[in-house]
Scaffold this active site. Structure first.
Site, PDB file in Angstrom:
ATOM      1  CG  HIS A  72      -1.958  -1.087   1.209  1.00 38.93           C
ATOM      2  ND1 HIS A  72      -3.212  -0.968   0.678  1.00 38.93           N
ATOM      3  CD2 HIS A  72      -1.871  -2.362   1.674  1.00 38.93           C
ATOM      4  CE1 HIS A  72      -3.866  -2.117   0.836  1.00 38.93           C
ATOM      5  NE2 HIS A  72      -3.074  -2.982   1.423  1.00 38.93           N
ATOM      6  CG  ASN A 145      -7.777  -4.366   0.793  1.00 37.07           C
ATOM      7  OD1 ASN A 145      -7.131  -3.351   1.057  1.00 37.07           O
ATOM      8  ND2 ASN A 145      -7.232  -5.559   0.767  1.00 37.07           N
ATOM      9  CG  HIS A 336      -2.601  -1.323  14.918  1.00 32.71           C
ATOM     10  ND1 HIS A 336      -2.578  -2.615  14.411  1.00 32.71           N
ATOM     11  CD2 HIS A 336      -2.403  -1.455  16.262  1.00 32.71           C
ATOM     12  CE1 HIS A 336      -2.384  -3.468  15.404  1.00 32.71           C
ATOM     13  NE2 HIS A 336      -2.271  -2.789  16.528  1.00 32.71           N
ATOM     14  NE  ARG A 366       4.309   3.467   7.366  1.00 32.45           N
ATOM     15  CZ  ARG A 366       3.740   4.652   7.232  1.00 32.45           C
ATOM     16  NH1 ARG A 366       4.185   5.502   6.345  1.00 32.45           N
ATOM     17  NH2 ARG A 366       2.718   5.001   8.003  1.00 32.45           N
TER      18      ARG A 366
HETATM   19 FE1  HDD Z   1      -2.601  -4.850   5.466  1.00 40.20          FE
HETATM   20  C1  HDD Z   1      -1.117  -1.820   5.155  1.00 40.20           C
HETATM   21  C2  HDD Z   1      -5.534  -3.542   4.255  1.00 40.20           C
HETATM   22  C3  HDD Z   1      -3.972  -7.991   5.360  1.00 40.20           C
HETATM   23  C4  HDD Z   1       0.100  -6.045   7.007  1.00 40.20           C
HETATM   24  N1  HDD Z   1      -3.201  -3.042   4.824  1.00 40.20           N
HETATM   25  C5  HDD Z   1      -2.441  -1.911   4.779  1.00 40.20           C
HETATM   26  C6  HDD Z   1      -3.211  -0.826   4.266  1.00 40.20           C
HETATM   27  C7  HDD Z   1      -4.454  -1.308   4.009  1.00 40.20           C
HETATM   28  C8  HDD Z   1      -4.454  -2.707   4.362  1.00 40.20           C
HETATM   29  C9  HDD Z   1      -5.623  -0.542   3.453  1.00 40.20           C
HETATM   30  C10 HDD Z   1      -2.714   0.577   4.045  1.00 40.20           C
HETATM   31  C11 HDD Z   1      -2.964   1.463   5.225  1.00 40.20           C
HETATM   32  C12 HDD Z   1      -2.526   2.856   4.924  1.00 40.20           C
HETATM   33  O1  HDD Z   1      -3.144   3.487   4.045  1.00 40.20           O
HETATM   34  O2  HDD Z   1      -1.580   3.308   5.565  1.00 40.20           O
HETATM   35  N2  HDD Z   1      -4.370  -5.627   4.862  1.00 40.20           N
HETATM   36  C13 HDD Z   1      -5.465  -4.914   4.484  1.00 40.20           C
HETATM   37  C14 HDD Z   1      -6.592  -5.808   4.344  1.00 40.20           C
HETATM   38  C15 HDD Z   1      -6.145  -7.066   4.634  1.00 40.20           C
HETATM   39  C16 HDD Z   1      -4.753  -6.943   4.976  1.00 40.20           C
HETATM   40  C17 HDD Z   1      -7.994  -5.409   3.959  1.00 40.20           C
HETATM   41  C18 HDD Z   1      -6.911  -8.343   4.653  1.00 40.20           C
HETATM   42  C19 HDD Z   1      -7.977  -8.516   5.360  1.00 40.20           C
HETATM   43  N3  HDD Z   1      -2.035  -6.679   6.048  1.00 40.20           N
HETATM   44  C20 HDD Z   1      -2.735  -7.855   5.930  1.00 40.20           C
HETATM   45  C21 HDD Z   1      -2.003  -8.933   6.571  1.00 40.20           C
HETATM   46  C22 HDD Z   1      -0.862  -8.374   7.058  1.00 40.20           C
HETATM   47  C23 HDD Z   1      -0.887  -6.976   6.715  1.00 40.20           C
HETATM   48  C24 HDD Z   1      -2.472 -10.372   6.669  1.00 40.20           C
HETATM   49  C25 HDD Z   1       0.260  -8.995   7.828  1.00 40.20           C
HETATM   50  C26 HDD Z   1       0.079  -9.924   8.720  1.00 40.20           C
HETATM   51  N4  HDD Z   1      -0.798  -4.090   5.932  1.00 40.20           N
HETATM   52  C27 HDD Z   1       0.159  -4.752   6.608  1.00 40.20           C
HETATM   53  C28 HDD Z   1       1.352  -3.901   6.963  1.00 40.20           C
HETATM   54  C29 HDD Z   1       0.947  -2.525   6.340  1.00 40.20           C
HETATM   55  C30 HDD Z   1      -0.400  -2.813   5.728  1.00 40.20           C
HETATM   56  C31 HDD Z   1       2.667  -4.463   6.589  1.00 40.20           C
HETATM   57  C32 HDD Z   1       1.951  -1.873   5.400  1.00 40.20           C
HETATM   58  C33 HDD Z   1       1.958  -0.409   5.752  1.00 40.20           C
HETATM   59  C34 HDD Z   1       1.222  -0.340   6.992  1.00 40.20           C
HETATM   60  O3  HDD Z   1       0.774  -1.564   7.357  1.00 40.20           O
HETATM   61  O4  HDD Z   1       1.049   0.663   7.663  1.00 40.20           O
HETATM   62  O5  HDD Z   1       1.485  -3.832   8.333  1.00 40.20           O
END
Ligand code: HDD
Length: 664
Positions: A72, A145, A336, A366
């Protein structure tokens, strides 16, 4: 349009700084007399270490990048307000959902998933839809999402999935695409992804605008009311403008013509006062009904068909203010799934459980340490007090000698509070079991809902899905992977799998025995649920030297319907008495929802360019209107969505696309 001034905006105001008309200073406030030459030993001599101004300026510059989000990374955000339609205290004690007309400031960040920070907006991908509610009980983040299911069931597979979809590690190719070998290798070998991939191959993954897509919390959460009664809950955002998509060919062209297409669309619509709106809805299942479904309601690869579990609408969100500073707000915002308020709790969904670890962890690298909650965009609007101290960039000056609990010196404060006084308590779910690395049998059906999705599509949606699969797999070099994917989708639909096989030169799959279910969920079809609306649609009016004289009237008619008009001609400046916004070279039909033609160009080269512009709009199934001398349009004059008066143009535009043109 009046700008919204809510409690969050008041808080942010204290941090806003305008540098306009101010003297230039160092970060220490020292006024600078000269800013173009470093301090040197002689005009042609070496720069001196003594030059503190040079060093400060350069050091700050050298450090001004932070790591982009691991997923993202590419996003755009805006401020707004959420207001309840009704009191939802029967299902949750979350204060921001209690009472009618309760208003809560929000900040929403939309994103693509796979691409880097500078990648194009219109790639085929899921879109992130993350909302921070600044409630009086603390920040609540709904991190969702635009697709209601996910690729994997257990968070431990997330790094594998992301490694597979990201550019391949040897050569960092391709950028922001799933059309490559490692992605499809992952899919073929991790078949729990079957359902999500159906959505990913549908038009959902090429939205027309962030404003025109649904949002889903995806995971199963829990609502708990003041009496302790709990429901499993899934969250939905429903866009007031309806769900609309691009055409794949168009999406690819836009990626070059205007890589910021969605960012610009969000920004401009808010600047113009066309505030994007979504209704927040919830699907609810009483905890005692957990096992009443043919699928596991904790499995994030499953929807709860809306026909079986209706969506209850709770309120509306309006985005009404753009950010002042992209980095300070959009880049530094930290979401979060674990940021909850009383009345909202988690389920044992293994994807959600893992997410609960990942989000804070990622912010630490980050945003450089544990104090990111102090950044203005992340700061709650309600007071917060605890015994956490210090760390990089700490801003709060906690006074007093006590930073521990329990204590006598500060009268044992800050003190925990009871549930009755607003203290968060976890839902007391009974859990027991053996420590195992395993997945429940109830998570093992990967194809029924992929099939449900396929069967719920209209013919044109099915065609787009087949084309998308054929494109993506057509880019996969390994024929073995192509074959594996085709065989996998024979479990979903033989028609689908054999059509793909035919397009990509693979032997048709063996017919697989699939259960004879004919259940559909019309709620998942964009076409069946199409919303007809022209508000904030963008139309190119083509102006020539001899365009008809009623152009002012035409423009006024469009504006009165909140249609945005851009005048396009062979040059900028004045043409036929009208100030031209864009030329045939600076813009493209793909950047508009419809085209209105008001004459022919005298110059044959310009006329060819204009005809290509219109032809492309026609191919992308857009509404085309015309008046005046346009005999060159004769070949399409009687086709669907081609009209010769402004009123019928508007009616046609409301349909957004005329798919019949794509049918044989
Ligand atoms: Fe995630 C970012 C949505 C599964 C780990 N996720 C992130 C963002 C969105 C989602 C919208 C961007 C937030 C922003 O704008 O800053 N993610 C989802 C959805 C998931 C999902 C709808 C399934 C239901 N995500 C998911 C899993 C993991 C992560 C299974 C790890 C175990 N997601 C992350 C992250 C991020 C992230 C690595 C990257 C940047 C952030 O968090 O801030 O922690």
């Amino acid at each position: 349009m009046k700008k919204d001034v809510n409690q969050k905006q008041q808080q942010l105001e204290a941090f806003r700084v305008s540098d306009k008309d101010q003297p230039l200073t160092t970060n220490q406030g020292l006024k600078i007399s000269e800013d173009e030459h470093s301090l040197k030993a002689g005009e042609r001599g070496p720069t001196l270490l003594e030059d503190f101004h040079f060093r400060e300026k350069m050091t700050h510059f050298d450090h001004e990048r932070i790591p982009e989000r691991v997923v993202h990374a590419r996003g755009s955000a805006a401020h707004g307000i959420f207001e309840t339609y009704e009191c939802a205290s029967d299902i949750t004690r979350a204060q921001f959902l209690n009472g009618k007309g309760t208003k809560t400031p929000v900040f929403v960040r939309f994103s693509t998933v796979a691409g880097s920070k500078g990648s194009a907006d219109t790639v085929r991908d899921a879109r992130g839809f993350a909302t921070k509610f600044y409630t009086q009980e603390g920040n609540y983040d709904l991190v969702g999402n635009n697709i209601p299911v996910f690729f994997i069931q257990d968070a431990i597979k997330f790094p594998d999935f992301v490694h597979a979809v990201k550019p391949e590690p040897n050569n960092e190719i391709p950028q922001a695409q799933s059309a490559h070998d490692t992605f499809w290798d992952f899919i073929a070998n991790n078949q729990e992804s079957a359902h999500m991939v159906m959505w990913h191959m549908s038009d959902r993954s090429i939205p027309r605008s962030y404003r025109m897509m649904e949002g889903f919390g995806v995971n199963t959460y829990r609502f708990v009311n003041a009496e302790g009664k709990a429901h499993f809950v899934k969250f939905h955002w429903k866009p007031v403008l309806g769900v609309k998509s691009l055409v794949w060919d168009e999406a690819q062209i836009i990626a070059g013509k205007d890589p910021d297409f969605h960012r610009r669309d969000l920004w401009e619509s808010i600047e113009r006062g066309y505030f994007p709106e979504w209704e927040l809805g919830v699907q609810l299942i009483p905890v005692e009904d957990e096992f009443k479904f043919s699928f596991d309601i904790l499995d994030a690869t499953k929807i709860w068909p809306e026909e079986d579990v209706p969506v209850r609408i709770l309120g509306k969100m309006t985005l009404n203010k753009n950010v002042d500073n992209f980095f300070a707000e959009t880049e530094q915002v930290a979401f979060h799934v674990g940021h909850v308020v009383p009345g909202i709790d988690f389920s044992n969904d293994p994807l959600l459980q893992g997410r609960l670890f990942s989000y804070t962890d990622t912010q630490l690298i980050r945003l450089g340490g544990p104090n990111f909650h102090e950044l203005p965009i992340n700061k709650p609007i309600c007071p917060f007090h605890n015994n956490q101290r210090d760390g990089y960039g700490r801003q709060t000056i906690n006074v007093g000698q006590v930073s521990y609990h329990k204590n006598s010196l500060a009268n044992n404060t800050p003190h925990p509070v009871s549930e009755a006084d607003g203290g968060y308590t976890h839902y007391e779910e009974k859990v027991e079991g053996h420590k195992v690395r395993a997945r429940s049998e109830s998570f093992k059906d990967h194809f029924s809902q992929a099939r449900l999705f396929w069967l719920s599509m209209t013919d044109i949606e099915k065609k787009h899905i087949i084309n998308a699969f054929s494109f993506e797999l057509g880019k996969v070099k390994s024929k073995a992977i192509r074959k594996q994917v085709v065989d996998m989708y024979a479990h979903v639909s033989y028609t689908l799998a054999s059509a793909i096989a035919d397009h990509i030169g693979i032997v048709p799959p063996k017919q697989v025995e699939v259960p004879h279910i004919h259940q559909t969920s019309p709620a998942v079809s964009q076409v069946i649920n199409a919303t007809e609306s022209v508000k904030s649609n963008k139309v190119a009016v083509m102006v020539t030297e001899n365009s008809n004289e009623n152009l002012n009237e035409l423009i006024a008619t469009f504006l009165s319907e909140d249609i945005e008009v851009e005048l396009v001609s062979h040059k900028q400046g004045i043409v036929n008495g009208y100030e031209i916004h864009e030329t045939l070279a600076t813009t493209s039909s793909v950047l508009y929802d419809g085209v209105y033609v008001t004459g022919a160009f005298q110059d044959s080269y310009q006329q060819t360019q204009a005809e290509q512009f219109i032809e492309q709009a026609y191919q992308h199934c857009k509404t085309i209107g015309y008046t005046g001398n346009v005999s060159f349009l004769q070949h399409i004059a009687n086709k669907n969505g081609v009209t010769n008066d402004p009123q019928s143009f508007i009616l046609s535009l409301a349909k957004h696309r005329h798919w019949v043109r794509e049918c044989k």
